[in-house]
Structure formats: structure tokens, C-alpha cells
Design a protein around this motif. Sequence first.
Motif, PDB file in Angstrom:
ATOM      1  N   ASP A 164       0.833  -1.206   0.000  1.00  0.00           N
ATOM      2  CA  ASP A 164       0.000   0.000   0.000  1.00  0.00           C
ATOM      3  C   ASP A 164       0.870   1.260   0.000  1.00  0.00           C
ATOM      4  O   ASP A 164       0.557   2.245  -0.688  1.00  0.00           O
ATOM      5  CB  ASP A 164      -0.916  -0.005   1.221  1.00  0.00           C
ATOM      6  N   TYR A 165       1.963   1.235   0.761  1.00  0.00           N
ATOM      7  CA  TYR A 165       2.843   2.402   0.806  1.00  0.00           C
ATOM      8  C   TYR A 165       3.419   2.694  -0.583  1.00  0.00           C
ATOM      9  O   TYR A 165       3.372   3.837  -1.060  1.00  0.00           O
ATOM     10  CB  TYR A 165       3.987   2.170   1.794  1.00  0.00           C
ATOM     11  N   TYR A 166       3.968   1.669  -1.226  1.00  0.00           N
ATOM     12  CA  TYR A 166       4.583   1.885  -2.541  1.00  0.00           C
ATOM     13  C   TYR A 166       3.547   2.267  -3.588  1.00  0.00           C
ATOM     14  O   TYR A 166       3.802   3.100  -4.459  1.00  0.00           O
ATOM     15  CB  TYR A 166       5.362   0.639  -2.972  1.00  0.00           C
ATOM     16  N   CYS A 167       2.353   1.686  -3.493  1.00  0.00           N
ATOM     17  CA  CYS A 167       1.300   2.052  -4.434  1.00  0.00           C
ATOM     18  C   CYS A 167       0.898   3.514  -4.238  1.00  0.00           C
ATOM     19  O   CYS A 167       0.644   4.241  -5.204  1.00  0.00           O
ATOM     20  CB  CYS A 167       0.088   1.137  -4.243  1.00  0.00           C
ATOM     21  N   GLY A 168       0.853   3.945  -2.980  1.00  0.00           N
ATOM     22  CA  GLY A 168       0.450   5.312  -2.666  1.00  0.00           C
ATOM     23  C   GLY A 168       1.392   6.374  -3.194  1.00  0.00           C
ATOM     24  O   GLY A 168       1.009   7.546  -3.315  1.00  0.00           O
ATOM     25  N   LEU A 169       2.631   5.986  -3.521  1.00  0.00           N
ATOM     26  CA  LEU A 169       3.564   6.937  -4.114  1.00  0.00           C
ATOM     27  C   LEU A 169       3.130   7.366  -5.515  1.00  0.00           C
ATOM     28  O   LEU A 169       3.536   8.412  -6.003  1.00  0.00           O
ATOM     29  CB  LEU A 169       4.975   6.319  -4.178  1.00  0.00           C
ATOM     30  N   TYR A 170       2.303   6.533  -6.157  1.00  0.00           N
ATOM     31  CA  TYR A 170       1.885   6.787  -7.538  1.00  0.00           C
ATOM     32  C   TYR A 170       0.378   6.964  -7.688  1.00  0.00           C
ATOM     33  O   TYR A 170      -0.073   7.719  -8.545  1.00  0.00           O
ATOM     34  CB  TYR A 170       2.320   5.610  -8.430  1.00  0.00           C
ATOM     35  N   ILE A 171      -0.398   6.245  -6.886  1.00  0.00           N
ATOM     36  CA  ILE A 171      -1.850   6.198  -7.035  1.00  0.00           C
ATOM     37  C   ILE A 171      -2.502   6.842  -5.812  1.00  0.00           C
ATOM     38  O   ILE A 171      -2.396   6.313  -4.698  1.00  0.00           O
ATOM     39  CB  ILE A 171      -2.360   4.750  -7.196  1.00  0.00           C
ATOM     40  N   THR A 172      -3.166   7.974  -6.014  1.00  0.00           N
ATOM     41  CA  THR A 172      -3.782   8.680  -4.882  1.00  0.00           C
ATOM     42  C   THR A 172      -5.231   8.268  -4.648  1.00  0.00           C
ATOM     43  O   THR A 172      -5.708   8.323  -3.510  1.00  0.00           O
ATOM     44  CB  THR A 172      -3.723  10.202  -5.124  1.00  0.00           C
ATOM     45  N   ASP A 173      -5.923   7.840  -5.686  1.00  0.00           N
ATOM     46  CA  ASP A 173      -7.325   7.442  -5.524  1.00  0.00           C
ATOM     47  C   ASP A 173      -7.409   6.144  -4.716  1.00  0.00           C
ATOM     48  O   ASP A 173      -6.829   5.122  -5.105  1.00  0.00           O
ATOM     49  CB  ASP A 173      -7.967   7.250  -6.901  1.00  0.00           C
ATOM     50  N   LYS A 174      -8.123   6.169  -3.596  1.00  0.00           N
ATOM     51  CA  LYS A 174      -8.150   5.027  -2.675  1.00  0.00           C
ATOM     52  C   LYS A 174      -8.778   3.787  -3.300  1.00  0.00           C
ATOM     53  O   LYS A 174      -8.320   2.662  -3.084  1.00  0.00           O
ATOM     54  CB  LYS A 174      -8.900   5.412  -1.397  1.00  0.00           C
ATOM     55  N   LYS A 175      -9.846   3.980  -4.071  1.00  0.00           N
ATOM     56  CA  LYS A 175     -10.528   2.846  -4.682  1.00  0.00           C
ATOM     57  C   LYS A 175      -9.614   2.153  -5.695  1.00  0.00           C
ATOM     58  O   LYS A 175      -9.508   0.913  -5.722  1.00  0.00           O
ATOM     59  CB  LYS A 175     -11.818   3.311  -5.361  1.00  0.00           C
ATOM     60  N   THR A 176      -8.938   2.950  -6.516  1.00  0.00           N
ATOM     61  CA  THR A 176      -8.016   2.387  -7.500  1.00  0.00           C
ATOM     62  C   THR A 176      -6.844   1.706  -6.814  1.00  0.00           C
ATOM     63  O   THR A 176      -6.418   0.613  -7.213  1.00  0.00           O
ATOM     64  CB  THR A 176      -7.495   3.492  -8.442  1.00  0.00           C
ATOM     65  N   ARG A 177      -6.339   2.345  -5.759  1.00  0.00           N
ATOM     66  CA  ARG A 177      -5.206   1.776  -5.034  1.00  0.00           C
ATOM     67  C   ARG A 177      -5.575   0.424  -4.426  1.00  0.00           C
ATOM     68  O   ARG A 177      -4.806  -0.541  -4.500  1.00  0.00           O
ATOM     69  CB  ARG A 177      -4.727   2.746  -3.950  1.00  0.00           C
ATOM     70  N   LYS A 178      -6.752   0.333  -3.847  1.00  0.00           N
ATOM     71  CA  LYS A 178      -7.205  -0.932  -3.253  1.00  0.00           C
ATOM     72  C   LYS A 178      -7.302  -2.028  -4.309  1.00  0.00           C
ATOM     73  O   LYS A 178      -6.902  -3.173  -4.078  1.00  0.00           O
ATOM     74  CB  LYS A 178      -8.561  -0.726  -2.576  1.00  0.00           C
ATOM     75  N   GLN A 179      -7.813  -1.675  -5.474  1.00  0.00           N
ATOM     76  CA  GLN A 179      -7.938  -2.644  -6.565  1.00  0.00           C
ATOM     77  C   GLN A 179      -6.568  -3.121  -7.025  1.00  0.00           C
ATOM     78  O   GLN A 179      -6.346  -4.331  -7.209  1.00  0.00           O
ATOM     79  CB  GLN A 179      -8.679  -2.003  -7.743  1.00  0.00           C
ATOM     80  N   TYR A 180      -5.635  -2.179  -7.211  1.00  0.00           N
ATOM     81  CA  TYR A 180      -4.296  -2.535  -7.658  1.00  0.00           C
ATOM     82  C   TYR A 180      -3.597  -3.443  -6.642  1.00  0.00           C
ATOM     83  O   TYR A 180      -2.898  -4.398  -7.017  1.00  0.00           O
ATOM     84  CB  TYR A 180      -3.461  -1.273  -7.876  1.00  0.00           C
ATOM     85  N   ILE A 181      -3.755  -3.148  -5.370  1.00  0.00           N
ATOM     86  CA  ILE A 181      -3.125  -3.938  -4.307  1.00  0.00           C
ATOM     87  C   ILE A 181      -3.668  -5.361  -4.317  1.00  0.00           C
ATOM     88  O   ILE A 181      -2.906  -6.332  -4.229  1.00  0.00           O
ATOM     89  CB  ILE A 181      -3.345  -3.270  -2.933  1.00  0.00           C
TER      90      ILE A 181
END
Length: 310
Positions: A97-114
Motif C-alpha cells: 500500500d505504501y509503494y502504491c500510494g507513491l503513484y496512485i492517490t485514488d483510494k478505490k483504484t489503489r485498493k484494486q491494484y493492491i
Amino acid sequence: MIIEINDLVKRYGKLTALNHFNLKVKQGDILGLLGPNGCGKSTAINCILSLLSYDKGDIKLFGEKMSPTRYDIKKRIGIVPQEVAVFDELTVIENIDYYCGLYITDKKTRKQYITEVIALVGLEDFITFLPSKLSGGLKRRLNIACGIVHKPELIFLDEPTVAVDPQSRNKILDSIKELNRQGATIVYTTHYMEEVEQLCNNIVIVEKGQVIAEGTKEQLKSMIKVNEKIVIEIPDFPTAVKEKLLQLPGIIEITYDNVFATLNTEENKAVFAQVLHLLEENQISFGNFYTQQPTLNDVFLEITGRELRD
């Protein structure tokens, strides 16, 4: 071209690490970047990523000139270093989640990617684990997940399977193939030739800061003298018989490890039968007797004069 490097020169004082280095990587490639330690691979990658300055040359990524401030380009790149680079105090899912958050700010998209990357690398049963509780292979999978979770278009993988168990190794290789199927272009460095054979559609061999050979595995194999190998299980291999074999047309070299004799041969359809006849004529007993096609390791050895792992 996803990557285009022209006449790249990098010097450290009197040492020339890259000597007019040229490289082109097309979209959708899995490029195997091969070379012994100290040949310039890591220097080239660090220059590509603008982590190192260089003395001369041009670097373009996605058709645009790369520079340290091109954050728009850097967002499209994923890096998986050889050394595991995760936070020991964070769980598996917190690291990703930390590394994804460096690039993806939208929470819904970040959750899906994770969720997707955890499934891709097979960490579903370990999301609450701290890295210290993971095996070496699982740590490698976590390292990969952190580097690719933002769905980069270009991925650099630096020896991602070193010192891992067979199960994790297979999972990592399957994940790389899937990333490529999804559209990622991949630059892959490894000391395992069998992985290059399995994964890479294009291969570059680097020596002393220069590209000395490139092409598909079939093209590289066609560059060397060895057409095929004859392998003979032979308990007793007299020197006199070895010398007679070396006189046969088409035999380039013979090696013997006290169990197997390996005969490197040039193209000669009759050589197999001639070897068999000579052994029988000299009353040499032998077991298995078969041929092998040349490998990428044979290519590397003939072109550079040494093994990849030397």
C-alpha cells in the motif's frame, strides 16, 4: 521504441564503465540483459533511470529525452532491485500500500491494484505477516509486488529469483510472463541462462561496457561454431581415444568430468556415427549416448571466453 540509447559513455576517473553503449527495446519485449559482474549492466540501468549522470550520449524513454526531473516518465516505470527493499516494521499489505500510494492517490483504484498484485505474486495467505516472518522466496515476491503495484509500462527486474526456492521461482517467472501479457515491457537481468531461454524474446550480451552481441536466442546460437553436442556416459576415457576423436572432422572440443564426455561439434551429419564406430572399434564401453543443442551458456562462453557466473 520504449528505450533508445545511443553512444552512452560513463567514466569513473580513468575507468570507462560504459563505452559507447547502444540499446533499443521495443514495446512488449522481454529483454534479457546479460553480462558478468562489473560489465556495466547496473551502470547502464542507473543511467537510464537518471540515477547517474553520464559523460556522453542520449537516452530516450517512450520516445522522450530522459532526465532527473522527468517525473512524468518515472511514474511509468517500475523497479525491482536485487536487494529486497521493503520496510521491516510494515506488514506485507502495508508495504504494498505504501509503494502504491507513491503513484496512485485514488483510494478505490489503489485498493484494486493492491488486491490484483497480491494475487499475481501469490501472497494472499501472508498479507498480515511482517517481512521478518517470510521465507526468502516470499520476500522476493513482496519485493516484486512493491515495484510493480502501480502497473508500470516499463519494468526493470534485477535478478529477482536469486537464492529462492523452486516454488517461488516458478511463481515469479509466471508473474513476469503475465505482466508481459498485460502489456508491460520488461528489462530482465539474471545469471540463470535457463530463465533467459524461458522468458526473453530478445537478448543483449554486455562486456566491458559495450554491447557485443544481441538478437533472439536462435540468432545468438547461430553465431557460434558449436552446432550440437554429443554427450557420452563413459567410465574410462583413455587419452589416446580422446585424441583420435579430436581428429574426426567436425569435432571442435572435448571435455570430460570423469563421468560424461562432451564433444562440441560443427555441422557434420556423419559425425555421430563416426564417434560411435570409433568407440566400438577401440572397445570402449559406454552408457548413455545422446546429442544436445547448444545453449545460451555456450553462446556466452564462446563470445566472452568465460562463464556468466565467473
